[in-house]
Structures are given as C-alpha cells and as structure tokens.
Enzyme design. Structure first.
Site, PDB file in Angstrom:
ATOM      1  N   HIS A   6      -1.339  30.009  13.249  1.00  0.00           N
ATOM      2  CA  HIS A   6      -0.437  30.503  12.212  1.00  0.00           C
ATOM      3  C   HIS A   6       1.000  30.158  12.602  1.00  0.00           C
ATOM      4  O   HIS A   6       1.345  30.176  13.793  1.00  0.00           O
ATOM      5  CB  HIS A   6      -0.562  32.018  12.060  1.00  0.00           C
ATOM      6  CG  HIS A   6      -1.861  32.461  11.464  1.00  0.00           C
ATOM      7  ND1 HIS A   6      -2.591  33.518  11.950  1.00  0.00           N
ATOM      8  CD2 HIS A   6      -2.578  31.978  10.415  1.00  0.00           C
ATOM      9  CE1 HIS A   6      -3.688  33.676  11.226  1.00  0.00           C
ATOM     10  NE2 HIS A   6      -3.707  32.748  10.293  1.00  0.00           N
TER      11      HIS A   6
ATOM     12  N   HIS B 104      -7.186  25.880  11.074  1.00  0.00           N
ATOM     13  CA  HIS B 104      -7.576  26.556  12.315  1.00  0.00           C
ATOM     14  C   HIS B 104      -8.656  25.767  13.039  1.00  0.00           C
ATOM     15  O   HIS B 104      -8.604  25.585  14.265  1.00  0.00           O
ATOM     16  CB  HIS B 104      -8.087  27.959  12.006  1.00  0.00           C
ATOM     17  CG  HIS B 104      -7.026  28.940  11.646  1.00  0.00           C
ATOM     18  ND1 HIS B 104      -5.800  28.997  12.269  1.00  0.00           N
ATOM     19  CD2 HIS B 104      -7.004  29.928  10.692  1.00  0.00           C
ATOM     20  CE1 HIS B 104      -5.073  29.972  11.755  1.00  0.00           C
ATOM     21  NE2 HIS B 104      -5.780  30.551  10.789  1.00  0.00           N
TER      22      HIS B 104
ATOM     23  N   HIS C 116      -6.341  26.349   4.772  1.00  0.00           N
ATOM     24  CA  HIS C 116      -5.795  27.138   5.878  1.00  0.00           C
ATOM     25  C   HIS C 116      -6.825  27.283   7.005  1.00  0.00           C
ATOM     26  O   HIS C 116      -6.500  27.056   8.188  1.00  0.00           O
ATOM     27  CB  HIS C 116      -5.389  28.515   5.330  1.00  0.00           C
ATOM     28  CG  HIS C 116      -4.845  29.464   6.339  1.00  0.00           C
ATOM     29  ND1 HIS C 116      -3.491  29.654   6.538  1.00  0.00           N
ATOM     30  CD2 HIS C 116      -5.465  30.304   7.224  1.00  0.00           C
ATOM     31  CE1 HIS C 116      -3.308  30.559   7.489  1.00  0.00           C
ATOM     32  NE2 HIS C 116      -4.491  30.972   7.920  1.00  0.00           N
ATOM     33  N   GLU C 117      -8.074  27.621   6.641  1.00  0.00           N
ATOM     34  CA  GLU C 117      -9.102  27.815   7.662  1.00  0.00           C
ATOM     35  C   GLU C 117      -9.475  26.493   8.328  1.00  0.00           C
ATOM     36  O   GLU C 117      -9.749  26.450   9.536  1.00  0.00           O
ATOM     37  CB  GLU C 117     -10.334  28.473   7.057  1.00  0.00           C
ATOM     38  CG  GLU C 117     -10.096  29.873   6.500  1.00  0.00           C
ATOM     39  CD  GLU C 117      -9.486  30.821   7.516  1.00  0.00           C
ATOM     40  OE1 GLU C 117      -9.814  30.702   8.719  1.00  0.00           O
ATOM     41  OE2 GLU C 117      -8.672  31.668   7.125  1.00  0.00           O
TER      42      GLU C 117
END
Length: 1627
Positions: free
Chosen positions: A572, A566, A562-563
């Site tokens: 998101h 980014h 997930h990071e």
C-alpha cells in the site's frame, strides 16, 4: 519488519510472509469449554500435514524467491577455469581441520615460547550454525591458576544478548596476569554460518583489536602491559577448537598463524590476500597448514582428533550475497537490483501472464458465483490497466459444477476455530455462521430442554451455547443444512474457510494466478492476495480471493487490480505511515525512499484514507501535520475506482522484477531470467581484464525440465530442498498456527527469537485456555519432516526460531534422527541452537539415502520454522540437468571465435584489449535456444581505475575501495561505505567507529559510546546525583538512573515484557506484573535530584524502552515538572515517547514577566509499566546564570568565570603563577594576562584531577588539559595525583598476605608472605605499583602444598605416600571404609567402600567419611514391640521378648542382627501370646476413609483415602489442625495403616487428616495459589522470581495477590537469602 535474512554458506537471503499477521499471544490458562468435541486430526492423537504422508506426495513447497541461489550457495568451490583466457593455474586445495564440537580440542605441544608482551592471531575459519556459548576457536590458558579460569586470551563465538541463545558473535577476550578483570570485545554483528571468514586478533600491550575480513570491528584499551611473566611461561597452554571445560567449537579451521608482534591493519589485509601463506619471518611464531597435525598438536585426554579435509575455500572472488534493506524481503527489494529494473527498459519488456478464474456452479451448471459478463468486463478492465506497463493477461476460466460447494458460504478471512469461542469476532459475524456461533448475539435463555431432540431445528437454540440445538440443525435428514448448520465441527456446516475450498480443488499455483471468490462478514472485505514471498505463492493455497459481489462490477473493478499489485510485490502507498508498528518503527517513511515505507521512491508518504485528494492531518500520523502530492490516484491506495488510474514507474519496476524472480511459471514464454546486475571487474593486467557476474535473478543454475529436480540444483550439481511433508504425534491446532505444516517450505519467520505463528511448536495443538502439555523426558516431543527427493546428504540446516527462556542453547533440541530409505534411523544426538542463526550440521559418512528427519525437543514452547537437506556433490538427481550458459557481449564486439563461446561458469577473462580504449560488457543467460535480456552494462577503460583496484574513483561514486568484492567488511562490493564504518587511505582500511573509544568529529552528536552524551556548545548538562522512584525493589532499584546513561543501551519499542537485565541500566516499575496492571490505571514516577541548582534550559530524558506494547498501537506519554529550590513545581507539559526521538529533549520556556528560578529536581510521571528510563539530565547555560545576574548591585558586574557578581574594576588583572607538581606546563605566553592559556600535562604515573570551586569535575588519565586566565583567576584548578594501584589481592599472588608500608600509589612497593601451608618459590617477594595503575608481575610465587591428610574415622588409608607432608594441589589419596561402613550417598544395592580425597586449592583436603551400614526397619506390624542396641546400624541387635513357650515350640529366640551387607540375619516372628485383632478404626477425622479388605488381624493393612478425590491423607502434629497448617510445614503422606502385633493401628488413624491435594500444574510458569506451600514444593518454583523458569511470576488466577497467596514463600529461594530492599528510596 525485516525478515530473518541469512547468508548461509555463500549467502542466504530470506523470503517470508507479508506484514500484518499477529505474533503469538501470551498463553493464558482457564478452564476449557465443555461440550465441544476435539477437532478431527489426521490420525489418533497426531497432527499431520495438509498432504497425505508418503515419500512421493504432492509437489514440494516452492523455493524462496530467488530460487536455490537464495536458499543456499554452497561453500565456494574453485570452478574449472574457462578455456578461453584462464591462463592462471588453479592453486592446489589446502588442508583444513573440521571440529565436530564433541571433544576434539587440541593442545599445542611444540616447544614454543608463547608471546608474552604482544601477539597477533590470524585464522581462516568456517563456523557451523549452532554452537555452545562460548565456543572457543583458540585460546591461551593458565593451567596452574587456582583462582582464575579467564587468565590469558580467547577468540571464539558467544552470545551477547540477555537471552543466552540469541545474537552470537565472534569475540576476543583478554586478561593479563596483572589485570583485575577480563576484557571482552565483540564483532559488530552476528556471525554468518557456513561462510569462510578471515579472523584476526591483536594486542600490543595497550590496545586489543578484533578484525573480521580485514575490517577492524572492535577495540579496547582496558588491558595494559604484558600478558604474563617469564615465571609462569610453563603454565601457559595454547588450545585449538575448544577448552578444557569443553567449550568446543564446531566448524572448519584453516591457515592458523600466531605472531609475537601486533600486526597492523595494512599487514593483516595483505595477509588476507595471500590466504595465510607467509614467508618465514622472525616475528612469525607459528604457521599451520595442517600438513602434520600430530607433530605439533595433541588431543586432550580421552579426546579424539579433528578430521583433516581438503578445502577449496577461496574460489570465487565475488561476494554474491545481496541483502534486502531493513524493511524489505527479497532480492527485488535490494536497491541495486531494483535500480536495474528502474533504469533498463529492456527489463520491462512485454510479459504475458496467465490467470485462472475459479467459478462455482450448481450440479446442473446453473447459478454461477459470477456471471460471464462480470468475468469479461473485469478482464477488459484488467487488460486496460496493465497495458501501458507491458504486462498483459491471458484469461482461463475454470467452471466447477458442485452444488455442495456452491451452496456454502465461502469465508475469506474468518478463522473457523473462533466460531463459538465466546468472543465476538467481527470477521466471522455472518448469518450463515449463526453470527459467530452466537458470540455476536445477546442470547436469551429459551426452554432448551423442552426443545431438545424434538426432531426440529430450532433456530433460537442454534448456537454453540446450546450445542447447536443438540446437533439437530446439522442433520441433513431434518433440515436444509446449507442454511442452518453453524457448528464448525460438523462436516455439513453451511460455510467453508477459503483455504478449505483451495484444499478441495487442489489447483496448481505454479502455472496460473488463481482467482477464488469468497465473502466476508460485516467488514465487507474486498479482496485478499498472496505475497510473492509467501510459502503458498506458487502452491494451491496461494492466489487471490475476491468478493463476488464486487467482482466485475462497475466502480469496483480496480479491487482486482489492487490485489494483483500485492501479488506482484506492491505494498500500500500508505505502508510507511499507517501500517507501521509504532512511530519508532524503522520502516516509517518520512520521505520517498527505496528502503522505507512501500519501498518506492516516487510515492510520497501518505496516511490511509479514501478521499480523492491529499488527506488532512490525523491523530495516527506520527507528528505529520500535512501531506502534499500524495499518490491518492494510485491503484495501491484506498481511493475509489473513479480516482485511481495508475502505477508509478518504481511500482512497475517491482512488478516486472517479481515476474522474473518468482512467477516465470505463470508466463508462456520460456525466456530465462536475466542477470540483474552489471558484471563486476575483479582484476586486470597490462593485456587482460577479469569479469565475474551474479547468477540470474531467479537463482537457477540449470535449465528447468518438467518433472525433474533441476530447479533445486546448484553449481557443483548439489541438490538443496526444503521439507515437503510434516507430521507430529502432538495434536493439531484447528487454525493451523504452530502446526507441522508451518515447518514446510522455506523459512518465513520475520522476527526470530520472538514467538511466531509461522512455525511448528509442540504446544500448537493445545487449547489456549488450558495448560500447555509437557514434553516428557527422555524422548520429549518430536516433529517429523520428509523431503520429496531421497538423497545422500552432505549437510542439514534447521531453523529453530524460538526457545523458552528456561532452556539454554544446549538443552532444547535433545536429538535429531535421520530417516534412511533402508529403514535405519541415524541419531545425531543433542544440538546447541541459536534462535537467530540456523543450525547447520555436517553429515559425515552417512553413505545412504535419507528421506526425512525427526527433531526431538524437551521444550514444549520450542518453535521450528524450516529444515533444509543438502546433497553431496554430483548427486544423481542433478547429473542429467543441463546447465545454463552465459554469453558475454562487448562493445566494441569481441572477435568471432571469442564471442561464440558459451560460458558454463560466471567468469570471463578478456585478453583482446588496447590501452586507453573504452569497453562495455553485458552478460546474457541462455537456456536451450532462448536468451535472456542483457544484463546492465559495465564500462571499463583499459588501464584506468575500477571498483576493486584499491584507488577511490570519486567521479564514479566510490566512497571507499578495499581491493575486494566482499560485503560486511566496511566497504561494500560496490565500493560504498557501510553503516557505522569509516574507511581511510588507499586501499581503504575500514573500522567500525561506534564504540572504538575514539571520539571523532563526525560522531560527536551520534556516538554515546565514544563521545558521551552530546551537549551543545554554550550549555552544561548535569546528570542526576540522586533519585527516588514510586516502585522499586532489588530487581529494579532507582539508583541506576544516577549519572550518565549506559552507552551500550539501545532504545527498544514494541516490547512484550522487560527482562531483568534492563534493570542494570535503567529503571522501570518491575514490581507491577504486566499486563495485569492494565486492570487499573497506575501512575509511576521518578524524581531526579541535581547537585547544583541551575536555571534550566532543557530537561533530557534517556529511554531504554518507549512504553509501547507489542499488541497495541498506542503511544505512551510522560508528564514532566521542574522543582525549584523553594519546592515549587513548574509544569513542562505532556510529551510523547518514541525511540525515534531518543533522548527526549524538553525545552524550558521561561515566562519573562516572572523572575527566573533555580531548578534542583525533575519529576517524570507516566502510566505504562513498559517505560524504562536510563538517565535524566538538567541542561543549563554554561557560564551564565540569569538569577545571579539579576542580583548584581551597582558597581558590580557578572563574572562568567566566577558565576557570581564581582566588583567592577577597569584595571587589568593578571593571574597568579601556575604551579602544578609532577606536571609539565606549556603556556601560550610568559605573561599571565586575561585570556592567556597553559596546557598542563601530568608526568608518567600521575593522573589529572580537575576542579572548579573546590568540586571535583573529573579525573582523567588523558595526556593534558588547557586552563585559561579569566579576570585574574585560572578557570580550572588542576592537580597531578599519583595513580593508586589499591591493595594487592589474590589475583596478584595466590595464598599470600600483603604488607604495604609505603602506601599503594605509583612507585611504592608492597611485600608478600605465603600463608601456611603455601611455600615461597623464588627470591623477590616485592610488588611495585606501575604507571598504568597495576602492580608489577611477581617474581616469586606461593606454591600451595597440603600436609598429610587427617585420619578419617572408620577408614583405612590405602596410599602409602600420603602419610608424608608436601602434596601438590590436585593430588589424591585413597581410603577404604572398614567392614560395616560405606561411603555416604552410594546406592543401597552396591555400597561403595573405597573413596578418594583431593588436595584443594586452599591447601586443605576434601572431606571424606564412612558411615555405618544400616538395615531396613523391620515390618511395621512389629512396630513398638522391639528394642535395638544401636538402632538399625551395623552390628545392632534387635529383640522381641516372647514367653518361654515360643522356645518349646521350636520357634527359637526372636532376635535379629544387622549384618555388614545391610541385611538382617533373620526375621521376627509373632509371639504365641500375641493373638487377636485390632479394633475397628472408628475415630476417623472428617473426610477420611479406610478400606480393610483383609480384615483387622495382625499384619492386616487398611488403605487410606479421602472422600474428596482432590485431597490427600497426611499425618499432622498433635498441635496443628487442618485449618491452620502453615505454608512451610510439609506433612508426611500416608497410604495405609497396619495392625501391629500389639493390636494397635500404626500409624494411629486419629493422627491422619485429609488436606487439599496439589493441582497438577506445578512447574508450568503460573503461580497457583493452592500449590504455594511446602507440601506442593511451592508450586514447583512458579511463585518466586528466582526459581520460576520464565524469571517473571505470573499469578493464577490473575486476581491472586503477589503480596499474599501468590507471594514468594519458598524459604530456599534467593529472595529470602538477601536483604529485602522494597520501599527503599534515594532522595
């Protein structure tokens, strides 16, 4: 949340930090906390960058995403044509004038008859960023007008915002000599600095029009008729580059043309193509190519001439400025670019990315932060997740053995400066921070004194309140500091900010994605990533921070995935619903889109939730009641690992795009970045086609070489670099916000003109609980910026993103200095700045290497985001760089000799073509031996159409075609119509339709400016005819909501406060001081009354702000009630306010079981002082009234035309004959039966007046109106009344009185007579009212003359001609004061005796005077002993009478004379008989103290002081005591008393009192009650709206009553010079 995006020079696209950081809070002022020493800075009282200062310090911050291409594209330079196919000869460079803005304005001296009735101005220009507002590019002025400086016309740049340094635009203003006021039209957006622009302005006697790059961007029909009369021809002067008032322009001007006709848009577009080169036409009055400037132009008196330069302004034809969407940040957010990555699988070929895990160990290499098993398991999960998306990961583990680091708590998201700040910060609440230094604990009061300095760390005293047990808990000799040291100022503390860890390790972020480990507080933050557009993305401060408790643990491995998403540019999936600022946010996602939300059109809108399925409805979803097919299984959702399993194709495209745009250094491959868009066809002939293409996506023009500056070099071998090292003498903020380091690297402020933590500010270092420091004159505060590579500069660019409201654009930056390697400092002087356009400065003739700059400011709140230094062409740093090459690939293939050519520029001409054949072209970037992936293909059929040929190919998706490849002119380079433009014809002619005065069918529902407020068919809207409100004064009167709302007002959301300018268009409760009103709930209301009670169908409320506060997510609601004719209230309920839903239309649902009612008023109430309402309307049914309908009796029927009950009749009823004077009628039939229509058109000079039931509906000057026969009556009563010119005034003829015996309507005449001493010049003194409602040009003038000046007392006239009459306005007469007299106001040292008076524009002379010379009073020890014949004036004699013994002693007479030079001819002496000393002063008022070091003898002085150091000694009148001093009394301060020769103290101590002194906070924008008195200059103006710098009174303390101690008391303030309207109510 759009970034500040620029197109600087050839175009600058911004890159900036991600969303989520709070903006700068409003500064409060409280007593500072005691007991905390200041944080150590980089030097005494200085604030330095994170790197050691030095010209060759650490590597500079990275360029923005997109590299040098986005940083700056230098002025378009004509490139050397490619050898193959470049058959056309490059045109020679043209001349351009460069104006520096410092007095180089030119005046036309050629004997030309300037256009009087119509004109066209055309000019190519390139404006610098930062101008004086207004900056006059060119203008026609009247040098003879005494009353109006705006007569004539001006084209220039000015700001249109209430804030005078925001939103600068090109403008065109015009005021004819017959007009009453000036008309100004503005371009549709802010001007772009450093870009060549083709500007044109036309006037045809009826319409003003402004064109930018051929597109019509503004128009107005307010001015009519000729500009000036032949009588005033000699008074007109044409100016260039500025005005006589020094409103000077900075930038280039090239190809200046002036016509005496209004050119059409088609002609203007044609002129643009020829770059201003015209053949001689009789309508062409002036055409300048600057071959001989001095022949036709002359500088102003004491001015200089602009520089003449050779310019290659128009080389490339392709505009390469690619804007991200409103909610995007970089090139990868551009819809065209990301479409290429979505559509081309070749752009998503396998990529290997390096990442580095930073694992801390004890010194003995034990106790790692994470185990090897965790690392391997996480790596396996990461590889599996990205494998299917052609992204693989190469692991590197860095093992750091350091017990000091390992044993400390690494905090992920806690600002250490908040620990112990008396506020509980949850992100800092951890056992090893002492629970936020005790802020998150309810502390008892232990016996601290007993335990202090007892040699033991007492944990119950280990809090900030007790100075962490007096420092004993941070003493490594006493305790284990890794467990007990919580003091944020101690070097032994038990915790580190993760950025401190990064600063210690200094790991290169340009070769690997660095993974750090840190823990969070009770919030248990799983991870934090750096966005690819962050300044830190490729630096040691970048990377990803993960919680080691979750890393590599089953069920938590998707956190890292997930990071990483980014870090590779993914938002998101719930960004468009749960991460917007308000429901009015333009980034709110209502459907999947490339332009809103997460910028992916394959992720449906979703709110933030953690469930593995579609969420249910929530309270924070802006009206969404349900969500379907949400991407809950997406890695970028918040669902758990057992649910998330994929990225969408759009997300994969974004990640690959950012790997090419930003992270090429993370990849082992040396393959160059591709050209992301297809080549563009720019032209063709019968046997050739010309292609140009965009630079590679990473913006590099040269091959990258380790240790070189080639990645910063642009075409032309120009080096561009941002500052890499920053420092300031101002102290440093511990948090780093507003510190100098924020000004390093590329600009990253998202919302310019609003305070941002991402900037440097002089006020940064100050504790927010104290008063901000001032930047004292003359130098002020300064920021020093250094650049990595010293170079000879060509230009400097500075982003100043915030300026206090009390500074205009010219005073904030008072100097900029260049720091040369030679040691010389070169001052550039003060600069005008805009907060939303960067300041650009052309550096002339510097001629030596510069390594840094210093920026000086007097504004302590000024904010600087970044600075950029650009070298001259062919800088040595770029000479050794190898340029990237390009290869053009064609299908069918090119001949071998052509295909093998590598192109150094981005242009290619293919001459091997067959008519009708289909060709595809790709471009490949070549760096060394490596080739990029091919660009997207362009398909071209030779002989057929293409985007740019002027013919719209709808089958290819074209919406327009204006024959160019420029954005911003209405038709984009991809032939798509731009927002708010409409394009017609072929080639397309585009115009900005919103506000052009023409209501077109497609904008009837959307354009209030052109069509008014839209009313659906069958309804009638009544706007308020009167109003009353709950809170108002002269700053916010309630009457502004009467009538239709102002068309120019745009609804604003998330405001901090409301400016005074809003009150001109909307009402808001300005008497409430926000945010202090939040202490108590207040209900605000307005009541709107309507002239015609009706049965309501709906209530309409127009908003200017929706009540949402910047720091709050709460939406405001309003309560609405209808008031009927019986004063009964009917509740319409609560309604949510949102700018997205503006105007708010509230339907009225009638209870059919109850009778209908007529509504006469609407009451609107709300609780937020940030709601501003501009209009309220009552919507009813047109020609239908249910109340009247229900009252019809038997034999009656309801008549819609009459809106009443009429007797029913079956026979046909004709209308009477329609007779309208001064009109022509055009009827559909000669009969006047039911339904017949007639069109009424008034004759020239008459205006239509339309009535219904004897009530004037409207008056219009439009051509006609149609009336209809309905049931025997015409539905409208129409009259044609003559236009009224009103009584003439001084704007028509100055210094004249008018007589209008015939009236002032169309055709009537008025005569005028000149008022003494003016004299008539001309024969015809008549004015005629013309058909356009204005008076005719006068054929005579009243020439003002002054009579001989009156004598001036005590002065001699020196100018002989002034003894006669008839002096022209502006002429001077010189006088000289007689001996012993001087000019008032001159200094005491040099008393001027000569002065001039001037003949003024009202025929009188300026006043002059000579006042007597005065001498200083004799020493105070002689006070009360002497008598003077004429005070202390010249020739006065002062005498002290002594006994005869003085003369016998040889002392002479005690007489002094005041001489003409203001000095005494001698001095007094103390008479022999004057002996003794003054008595000891013992009658002292309380608190007063006298110190008499020299005793009490004659002439001795005693210093006065007060026992209270905060008090001052003053003299009060006899009838005033200290307790009842009125605020308006300004008593005299006393510093000492003296013993006079009469043995009396002067002044007498009994008259001296001690009063409270002034706090040192005057003029700090806070109203301090203690200073709100004349003695303290009314707190420096802080207590009155008209005098406080911020124009908003902020009381201190906040409990101070704005109607009491903090009221506006200054009698000189504007509030006391006009009628107080408080409490006045309309209703």
């Amino acid at each position: 949340m759009r970034l500040w995006s620029w197109v600087l020079h050839l175009g600058l696209l911004s890159a900036a930090l991600g969303c989520g950081l709070a903006e700068r809070p409003r500064r409060a002022r409280r007593d500072p906390r005691a007991g905390r020493p200041p944080r150590p800075a980089a030097g005494p009282a200085t604030c330095a960058t994170r790197a050691a200062r030095g010209r060759r310090a650490s590597p500079p911050p990275p360029p923005p995403p997109g590299g040098a291409w986005e940083a700056v594209r230098v002025p378009r330079r004509r490139q050397q044509r490619e050898a193959r196919g470049a058959t056309e000869e490059p045109s020679p460079p043209s001349r351009a004038l460069y104006f520096s803005g410092r007095g180089e304005q030119l005046r036309l001296r050629a004997d030309l008859e300037l256009p009087r009735d119509a004109f066209t101005l055309q000019v190519w220009l390139r404006a610098e960023g930062g101008q004086r507002s207004p900056a006059v590019i060119t203008g026609l002025y009247d040098k003879c007008s005494y009353i109006s400086r705006d007569r004539g016309w001006v084209v220039g740049i000015h700001t249109i915002s209430d804030q005078d340094n925001k939103d600068p635009r090109y403008f065109f203003s015009l005021k004819t000599d017959r007009a009453r006021q000036v008309t100004t039209i503005n371009a549709h957006r802010s001007y772009l600095p450093g870009q060549w622009v083709y500007l044109a302005a036309t006037y045809d006697g009826q319409f003003m029009k402004l064109y930018v790059n051929g597109a019509q961007v503004a128009t107005s029909g307010e001015q009519v008729g000729g500009i000036f009369s032949p009588l005033t021809q000699k008074c007109k002067v044409l100016m260039l580059g500025g005005s006589a008032l020094n409103h000077n322009y900075r930038g280039y001007i090239e190809h200046f043309s002036l016509w005496k006709v209004a050119r059409t848009q088609r002609e203007i577009l044609s002129d643009m193509e020829t770059h201003g080169a015209h053949t001689a036409l009789p309508q062409l009055l002036l055409q300048e190519n600057w071959d001989n400037v001095k022949h036709a132009w002359s500088p102003m008196k004491d001015g200089s001439s602009p520089k003449v330069e050779f310019s290659n302004a128009h080389g490339f034809l392709l505009d390469t400025s690619l804007e991200p969407p409103l909610c995007g940040q970089t090139l990868c957010d551009n819809t065209e670019v990301i479409a290429s990555y979505n559509q081309l699988s070749s752009f998503r070929q396998p990529k290997v990315v390096r990442y580095r895990v930073v694992n801390l160990y004890e010194d003995d290499h034990k106790n790692p932060t994470v185990t090897r098993e965790q690392v391997d398991f996480q790596h396996h999960q990461l590889a599996e997740a990205f494998k299917q998306y052609n992204i693989s990961w190469e692991l590197d583990v860095l093992e750091v053995s350091n017990s000091s680091l390992r044993r400390r708590l690494i905090l992920a998201n806690c600002d250490i400066s908040k620990i112990g700040d008396e506020n509980c910060d949850p992100e800092c609440n951890h056992t090893l921070t002492g629970h936020d230094g005790g802020d998150c604990r309810h502390l008892r009061h232990p016996a601290f004194v007993k335990k202090q300095h007892n040699g033991v760390c007492d944990m119950d005293c280990n809090y900030e309140r007790f100075n962490f047990d007096g420092g004993e808990c941070c003493d490594p000799e006493i305790t284990n500091v890794t467990q007990t040291c919580f003091d944020p100022d101690s070097p032994h503390r038990a915790y580190l900010d993760v950025n401190e860890l990064k600063n210690i390790l200094k790991l290169d972020g340009s070769t690997h994605l660095n993974i750090f480990f840190a823990k969070s507080s009770e919030e248990e933050l799983a991870g934090v990533a750096t966005w690819p557009w962050d300044k830190e993305a490729l630096m040691h401060l970048g990377g990803i921070v993960l919680n080691p408790s979750f890393y590599g643990m089953p069920g938590h491995t998707h956190t890292m995935i997930h990071e990483i998403g980014h870090s590779l540019g993914l938002y998101h999936v719930f960004r468009g619903i749960s991460e917007i600022q308000s429901c009015s946010d333009p980034c709110m996602e209502t459907e999947p889109s490339f332009e809103t939300g997460d910028l992916c059109n394959d992720t449906n809108p979703a709110p933030k939730h953690k469930s593995c399925g579609d969420p249910g409805p929530g309270n924070d979803t802006c009206g969404f009641h349900s969500f379907f097919n949400t991407p809950y299984n997406n890695f970028m959702s918040y669902a758990d690992d057992d649910c998330t399993d994929s990225f969408t194709p759009n997300q994969v495209a974004r990640m690959h795009c950012y790997l090419d745009l930003v992270y090429q250094g993370w990849q082992p491959s040396r393959k160059p970045a591709p050209v992301a868009l297809a080549p563009q066809v720019l032209g063709h002939t019968t046997d050739s086609v010309t292609l140009e293409w965009f630079p590679p996506i990473d913006g590099h023009f040269f091959e990258r070489e380790l240790g070189s500056a080639c990645h910063l070099c642009l075409e032309g071998r120009i080096l561009v670099q941002y500052a890499s090292n920053a420092s300031s003498p101002m102290p440093c903020s511990p948090s780093g916000h507003w510190s100098p380091r924020e000004a390093e690297g590329h600009p990253d402020v998202e919302q310019p003109c609003k305070s941002s933590v991402r900037t440097w500010s002089p006020n940064s270092a100050v504790n927010p609980h104290t008063v901000p420091p001032a930047c004292p004159e003359p130098q002020g505060c300064y920021l020093e910026l250094e650049f990595l590579y010293p170079l000879v500069p060509e230009s400097l660019t500075i982003w100043v993103t915030f300026v206090s409201t009390d500074w205009d654009s010219s005073g904030a930056v008072n100097d900029i200095k260049l720091l040369a390697v030679s040691g010389k400092n070169i001052s550039l002087g003060p600069q005008n700045v805009f907060c939303d356009v960067p300041l650009t400065i052309r550096l002339w003739d510097v001629g030596e290497e510069v390594y840094g700059i210093q920026i000086y400011t007097l504004d302590e709140h000024l904010e600087i985001d970044a600075a950029m230094l650009t070298s001259t062409a062919d800088t040595p740093l770029c000479l050794q760089c190898k340029p990237l090459k390009y290869k053009v690939v064609r299908d069918p293939p090119l001949q071998m000799d052509v295909a093998s050519i590598l192109h150094l520029n981005r242009k290619f001409v293919d001459m091997d073509l067959n008519l009708g054949s289909v060709y595809q072209y790709w471009v490949i970037t070549i760096s060394g031996t490596e080739e990029s992936e091919p660009s997207p293909a362009v398909t071209y059929i030779h002989g057929s159409g293409y985007c740019g040929d002027g013919i719209i190919q709808k089958d290819q998706g074209e919406q327009c075609d204006d024959m160019n490849k420029i954005n911003g002119d209405g038709c984009s380079l991809f032939c798509r119509q731009e927002v708010s433009f409409n394009c017609i014809d072929e080639p397309s002619r585009c115009y900005f339709h919103d506000g052009d005065g023409v209501c077109e069918e497609f904008e009837q529902k959307t354009s209030i400016k052109d069509c008014g407020v839209y009313t659906p068919q069958g309804f009638l809207d009544q706007w308020a005819s009167n109003a009353s409100v709950s809170h108002q004064d002269q700053q916010c009167p309630g009457w502004v909501i009467i009538g239709q709302p102002a068309a120019s007002q745009v609804c604003r959301t998330k405001v901090i406060d409301l400016s005074e300018g809003i009150s001109q268009h909307a009402w808001y409760p300005c008497t409430i001081s926000y945010p202090y009103s939040q202490l108590a709930q207040t209900t605000f209301w307005l009541r709107a009354y309507f002239s015609q009670p009706m049965v309501a169908a709906a209530v309409i409320v127009h908003l200017v702000t929706d009540g949402t506060y910047y720091g709050d997510q709460k939406q405001e609601t309003i309560s609405v009630q209808l008031l009927d004719t019986k004063d009964q209230s009917h509740d319409l309920g609560l309604h949510v306010l949102s700018c997205r839903n503006n105007p708010l239309i509230i339907p009225v649902v009638h209870d059919l079981s109850q009778p209908f009612y007529h509504s006469q008023a609407v009451r609107v109430s709300f609780s937020s002082p940030l709601v501003a309402i501009s209009g309220v309307a009552l919507r009813s049914f047109d020609n239908f009234d249910p109340v009247t309908l229900s009252s019809c009796q038997r034999g009656e029927t309801y008549s819609p035309a009459e809106q009443s009950c009429v007797h029913f009749a079956c026979e046909k009823t004709d209308c009477p004959e329609l007779a309208v004077e001064n009109a022509s009628l055009n009827c559909s039939s000669s009969d006047r039966y039911h339904g017949a229509q007639c069109t009424v058109s008034c004759r020239t000079g008459y205006v239509l007046q339309i009535r219904r039931d004897d009530e004037l509906i409207k008056s219009q000057t439009g051509p006609s109106v149609t009336v209809t026969c309905t049931e025997g009556k015409w539905n409208k009563q129409v009259a044609c009344e003559p236009v009224d010119c009103s009584i003439p005034d001084h704007h028509q003829v100055y210094a004249a009185s008018f007589s209008c015996p015939e009236g002032t309507t169309f055709g009537s005449q008025c005569s005028f007579q000149c008022r003494h001493p003016a004299q008539l010049k001309g024969n015809n003194s008549l004015l005629t009212c013309m058909e356009d409602g204005l008076w005719s040009f006068p054929e005579a003038l009243c020439e003002l003359m002054c009579l001989a000046p009156p004598p001036v007392p005590n002065a001699d006239l020196q100018t002989a001609r002034c003894r006669e009459n008839k002096h022209k306005v502006g002429s001077f007469c010189k006088y000289k004061c007689k001996p012993g007299y001087h000019v008032p106001g001159s200094s005491r040292k040099s008393k001027k005796r000569a002065f001039k008076t001037q003949c003024t524009q009202d025929g009188s002379w300026q006043e002059g005077a000579c006042v007597p010379v005065t001498c200083d009073p004799p020493p105070p020890k002689f006070h009360g002993l002497y008598q003077c014949t004429n005070g202390f004036q010249f020739n006065s004699e002062c005498r002290i009478k002594c006994e005869d013994s003085d003369a016998s002693q040889g002392l002479g007479s005690n007489v002094i004379h005041c001489r003409k030079d203001g000095t005494w001819n001698g001095s007094f002496h103390v008479c022999q008989e004057m002996q003794g000393q003054c008595s000891v002063p013992n009658e002292l008022n309380s608190n007063l103290k006298l110190q008499c070091p020299d005793g009490y003898a004659i002439g001795s002085e005693c210093a006065t002081s007060c026992l209270d150091h905060n008090s001052e000694s003053i003299i009060l009148p006899m009838n005033v005591t200290v307790r009842d001093i009125p605020h308006w009394l300004n008593p005299t301060r006393v510093e000492r008393v003296v013993c006079t020769a009469g043995l009396k103290w002067y002044p007498h101590p009994a008259l001296i009192h001690c009063v409270k002194g002034c706090e040192p906070f005057m003029g700090d924008n806070y109203c301090d009650a203690i200073n709100n008195r004349a003695f303290c200059n009314y707190d420096g103006g802080d207590c009155c709206t008209s005098t406080v710098k911020t124009k908003k009174v902020t009381p201190f303390p906040m409990s101070c009553d704005l109607q009491g101690d903090c009221a506006c008391r200054d009698p000189q303030a504007q509030e006391h010079s006009r009628k107080d309207l408080r409490g006045y109510s309309h209703g």
